[in-house]
Design a protein around this motif. Structure first.
Motif, PDB file in Angstrom:
ATOM      1  N   VAL A  43      22.316   2.036  11.972  1.00  9.36           N
ATOM      2  CA  VAL A  43      23.562   1.281  11.844  1.00  9.36           C
ATOM      3  C   VAL A  43      24.679   2.306  11.986  1.00  9.36           C
ATOM      4  O   VAL A  43      24.880   3.126  11.107  1.00  9.36           O
ATOM      5  CB  VAL A  43      23.663   0.572  10.473  1.00  9.36           C
ATOM      6  CG1 VAL A  43      25.011  -0.118  10.360  1.00  9.36           C
ATOM      7  CG2 VAL A  43      22.540  -0.422  10.289  1.00  9.36           C
ATOM      8  N   GLU A  44      25.379   2.267  13.120  1.00  7.78           N
ATOM      9  CA  GLU A  44      26.394   3.287  13.391  1.00  7.78           C
ATOM     10  C   GLU A  44      27.688   2.662  13.901  1.00  7.78           C
ATOM     11  O   GLU A  44      27.659   1.755  14.734  1.00  7.78           O
ATOM     12  CB  GLU A  44      25.880   4.275  14.455  1.00  7.78           C
ATOM     13  CG  GLU A  44      24.687   5.097  14.025  1.00  7.78           C
ATOM     14  CD  GLU A  44      24.211   6.028  15.143  1.00  7.78           C
ATOM     15  OE1 GLU A  44      24.737   5.913  16.275  1.00  7.78           O
ATOM     16  OE2 GLU A  44      23.323   6.845  14.864  1.00  7.78           O
ATOM     17  N   PRO A  45      28.846   3.156  13.420  1.00  7.54           N
ATOM     18  CA  PRO A  45      30.129   2.681  13.951  1.00  7.54           C
ATOM     19  C   PRO A  45      30.337   3.205  15.365  1.00  7.54           C
ATOM     20  O   PRO A  45      29.999   4.347  15.664  1.00  7.54           O
ATOM     21  CB  PRO A  45      31.152   3.269  12.973  1.00  7.54           C
ATOM     22  CG  PRO A  45      30.462   4.446  12.362  1.00  7.54           C
ATOM     23  CD  PRO A  45      29.000   4.125  12.331  1.00  7.54           C
ATOM     24  N   THR A  46      30.870   2.363  16.239  1.00  9.09           N
ATOM     25  CA  THR A  46      31.129   2.772  17.619  1.00  9.09           C
ATOM     26  C   THR A  46      32.597   2.611  17.994  1.00  9.09           C
ATOM     27  O   THR A  46      32.999   2.956  19.097  1.00  9.09           O
ATOM     28  CB  THR A  46      30.283   1.933  18.607  1.00  9.09           C
ATOM     29  OG1 THR A  46      30.590   0.551  18.423  1.00  9.09           O
ATOM     30  CG2 THR A  46      28.805   2.169  18.377  1.00  9.09           C
ATOM     31  N   GLY A  47      33.400   2.081  17.080  1.00 11.45           N
ATOM     32  CA  GLY A  47      34.810   1.869  17.342  1.00 11.45           C
ATOM     33  C   GLY A  47      35.433   1.095  16.206  1.00 11.45           C
ATOM     34  O   GLY A  47      34.832   0.955  15.141  1.00 11.45           O
TER      35      GLY A  47
ATOM     36  N   SER B  13      30.651 -11.257  15.619  1.00  9.98           N
ATOM     37  CA  SER B  13      29.998 -11.684  16.852  1.00  9.98           C
ATOM     38  C   SER B  13      28.944 -10.641  17.182  1.00  9.98           C
ATOM     39  O   SER B  13      29.162  -9.449  16.985  1.00  9.98           O
ATOM     40  CB  SER B  13      31.010 -11.773  18.002  1.00  9.98           C
ATOM     41  OG  SER B  13      32.000 -12.729  17.705  1.00  9.98           O
ATOM     42  N   PHE B  14      27.790 -11.080  17.664  1.00  8.54           N
ATOM     43  CA  PHE B  14      26.722 -10.138  17.966  1.00  8.54           C
ATOM     44  C   PHE B  14      26.080 -10.451  19.309  1.00  8.54           C
ATOM     45  O   PHE B  14      26.112 -11.584  19.784  1.00  8.54           O
ATOM     46  CB  PHE B  14      25.660 -10.161  16.864  1.00  8.54           C
ATOM     47  CG  PHE B  14      25.020 -11.503  16.675  1.00  8.54           C
ATOM     48  CD1 PHE B  14      23.906 -11.873  17.418  1.00  8.54           C
ATOM     49  CD2 PHE B  14      25.530 -12.403  15.765  1.00  8.54           C
ATOM     50  CE1 PHE B  14      23.324 -13.114  17.255  1.00  8.54           C
ATOM     51  CE2 PHE B  14      24.951 -13.651  15.585  1.00  8.54           C
ATOM     52  CZ  PHE B  14      23.847 -14.003  16.333  1.00  8.54           C
ATOM     53  N   ASP B  15      25.510  -9.403  19.891  1.00  4.88           N
ATOM     54  CA  ASP B  15      24.824  -9.515  21.171  1.00  4.88           C
ATOM     55  C   ASP B  15      23.741  -8.453  21.177  1.00  4.88           C
ATOM     56  O   ASP B  15      24.036  -7.262  21.082  1.00  4.88           O
ATOM     57  CB  ASP B  15      25.827  -9.289  22.309  1.00  4.88           C
ATOM     58  CG  ASP B  15      25.227  -9.585  23.681  1.00  4.88           C
ATOM     59  OD1 ASP B  15      23.980  -9.741  23.765  1.00  4.88           O
ATOM     60  OD2 ASP B  15      25.984  -9.651  24.653  1.00  4.88           O
ATOM     61  N   GLY B  16      22.479  -8.853  21.253  1.00  4.53           N
ATOM     62  CA  GLY B  16      21.385  -7.893  21.188  1.00  4.53           C
ATOM     63  C   GLY B  16      20.354  -8.088  22.281  1.00  4.53           C
ATOM     64  O   GLY B  16      20.170  -9.189  22.791  1.00  4.53           O
TER      65      GLY B  16
ATOM     66  N   GLY C 294      21.563  -3.732  19.452  1.00  2.00           N
ATOM     67  CA  GLY C 294      22.626  -4.718  19.508  1.00  2.00           C
ATOM     68  C   GLY C 294      23.998  -4.151  19.230  1.00  2.00           C
ATOM     69  O   GLY C 294      24.141  -3.034  18.730  1.00  2.00           O
ATOM     70  N   LYS C 295      25.001  -4.940  19.579  1.00  2.00           N
ATOM     71  CA  LYS C 295      26.392  -4.598  19.322  1.00  2.00           C
ATOM     72  C   LYS C 295      26.985  -5.685  18.442  1.00  2.00           C
ATOM     73  O   LYS C 295      26.721  -6.869  18.632  1.00  2.00           O
ATOM     74  CB  LYS C 295      27.174  -4.521  20.631  1.00  2.00           C
ATOM     75  CG  LYS C 295      26.674  -3.453  21.587  1.00  2.00           C
ATOM     76  CD  LYS C 295      27.452  -3.490  22.883  1.00  2.00           C
ATOM     77  CE  LYS C 295      26.934  -2.448  23.867  1.00  2.00           C
ATOM     78  NZ  LYS C 295      27.662  -2.512  25.161  1.00  2.00           N
TER      79      LYS C 295
ATOM     80  N   TYR D  89      30.058  -1.937  15.799  1.00  2.00           N
ATOM     81  CA  TYR D  89      28.897  -1.188  15.357  1.00  2.00           C
ATOM     82  C   TYR D  89      27.720  -1.362  16.308  1.00  2.00           C
ATOM     83  O   TYR D  89      27.615  -2.369  17.007  1.00  2.00           O
ATOM     84  CB  TYR D  89      28.481  -1.641  13.955  1.00  2.00           C
ATOM     85  CG  TYR D  89      29.574  -1.476  12.942  1.00  2.00           C
ATOM     86  CD1 TYR D  89      29.678  -0.321  12.185  1.00  2.00           C
ATOM     87  CD2 TYR D  89      30.532  -2.475  12.776  1.00  2.00           C
ATOM     88  CE1 TYR D  89      30.706  -0.169  11.265  1.00  2.00           C
ATOM     89  CE2 TYR D  89      31.556  -2.323  11.864  1.00  2.00           C
ATOM     90  CZ  TYR D  89      31.640  -1.172  11.111  1.00  2.00           C
ATOM     91  OH  TYR D  89      32.661  -1.015  10.213  1.00  2.00           O
ATOM     92  N   ALA D  90      26.844  -0.360  16.306  1.00  2.00           N
ATOM     93  CA  ALA D  90      25.594  -0.429  17.058  1.00  2.00           C
ATOM     94  C   ALA D  90      24.464  -0.470  16.041  1.00  2.00           C
ATOM     95  O   ALA D  90      24.509   0.217  15.012  1.00  2.00           O
ATOM     96  CB  ALA D  90      25.448   0.789  17.958  1.00  2.00           C
ATOM     97  N   ILE D  91      23.460  -1.299  16.300  1.00  2.00           N
ATOM     98  CA  ILE D  91      22.334  -1.409  15.393  1.00  2.00           C
ATOM     99  C   ILE D  91      21.037  -1.394  16.190  1.00  2.00           C
ATOM    100  O   ILE D  91      20.995  -1.862  17.327  1.00  2.00           O
ATOM    101  CB  ILE D  91      22.416  -2.700  14.555  1.00  2.00           C
ATOM    102  CG1 ILE D  91      21.280  -2.752  13.534  1.00  2.00           C
ATOM    103  CG2 ILE D  91      22.407  -3.917  15.445  1.00  2.00           C
ATOM    104  CD1 ILE D  91      21.400  -3.846  12.513  1.00  2.00           C
ATOM    105  N   ALA D  92      20.006  -0.798  15.618  1.00  2.00           N
ATOM    106  CA  ALA D  92      18.696  -0.763  16.260  1.00  2.00           C
ATOM    107  C   ALA D  92      17.663  -1.119  15.204  1.00  2.00           C
ATOM    108  O   ALA D  92      17.744  -0.672  14.064  1.00  2.00           O
ATOM    109  CB  ALA D  92      18.418   0.621  16.842  1.00  2.00           C
ATOM    110  N   MET D  93      16.703  -1.943  15.579  1.00  2.00           N
ATOM    111  CA  MET D  93      15.670  -2.323  14.631  1.00  2.00           C
ATOM    112  C   MET D  93      14.437  -2.854  15.320  1.00  2.00           C
ATOM    113  O   MET D  93      14.488  -3.275  16.484  1.00  2.00           O
ATOM    114  CB  MET D  93      16.216  -3.338  13.630  1.00  2.00           C
ATOM    115  CG  MET D  93      16.774  -4.569  14.204  1.00  2.00           C
ATOM    116  SD  MET D  93      17.825  -5.446  13.030  1.00  2.00           S
ATOM    117  CE  MET D  93      16.746  -5.676  11.639  1.00  2.00           C
TER     118      MET D  93
END
Length: 198
Positions: free
Chosen positions: A36-40, A77-80, A61-62, A44-48
């Motif tokens: 879980v990392e901030p990108t702006g 809002s999310f998009d993965g 996902g973003k 955020y960017a997330i990986a799982m």
């Protein structure tokens, strides 16, 4: 897929908001979460890792946050993407409402999925999403109990809260950097095909 849920927490609205915005707490509480990392700004960017029936894959996902109203609510809002396993996208609304027992955390999710995951059937997808949400709440409750034992001790004396053993990783005191949405994304979006969505 539409999904709604709520959970009574023994901690205050501010305490819940702070914990739900702590990347260390969120990473520990979201099932299968690797990153879980901030990108702006409010992004955020997330990986799982996710497994629904016979389909298992790594999802990335973003997430974008809008309508932030700390410590009460936000919209995300999310998009993965999960490669050949499929994709998930949607939006979520998360609200923390103070009450005499602490605060109520509620969410509403609107999500859609495609690819192999979509072929599994709505019942299987919905079941996985609900299971992930329950797993998140169990871990989050344990972490809140670890961080704020006095709040839970008072509730247990009154018989309002069960005494689960803490299981989530500690929050190292880092400044909160990720909003409440993260737990919702992990539980809903991933179950739907990526991260939570409400």
């Amino acid at each position: 897929m539409d999904m709604q849920g709520s959970r009574q927490l023994a901690v205050t609205q501010q305490q819940a908001w702070d914990a739900l915005n702590d990347p260390v707490v969120l990473k520990a509480c979201i099932p299968g979460c690797d990153k879980v990392e901030p990108t702006g700004d409010n992004q955020y960017a997330i990986a799982m890792a996710l497994k629904i029936g016979p389909v298992s894959a790594k999802f990335t996902g973003k997430i974008s946050l809008t309508e932030m109203n700390p410590p009460a609510s936000y919209k995300l809002s999310f998009d993965g993407q999960g490669g050949v396993a499929g994709f998930g996208k949607g939006s979520a609304e998360v609200t923390l409402t103070p009450n005499d027992e602490g605060c109520d955390l509620s969410y509403t999710v609107h999500a859609s999925v495609g690819g192999k995951i979509a072929q599994l059937g709505q019942r299987l997808i919905d079941g996985a999403a609900k299971s992930m949400a329950e797993d998140f709440f169990k871990r989050f409750d344990a972490e809140m109990q670890r961080l704020y034992p006095e709040s839970y001790a008072a509730k247990m004396v009154m018989g309002d809260v069960e005494g689960d053993a803490p299981a989530a990783a500690s929050s190292s005191g880092a400044k909160p950097a990720i909003p409440v949405w993260v737990w919702a994304v992990g539980a809903v979006v991933l179950a739907a095909a990526v991260w939570l969505g409400s």
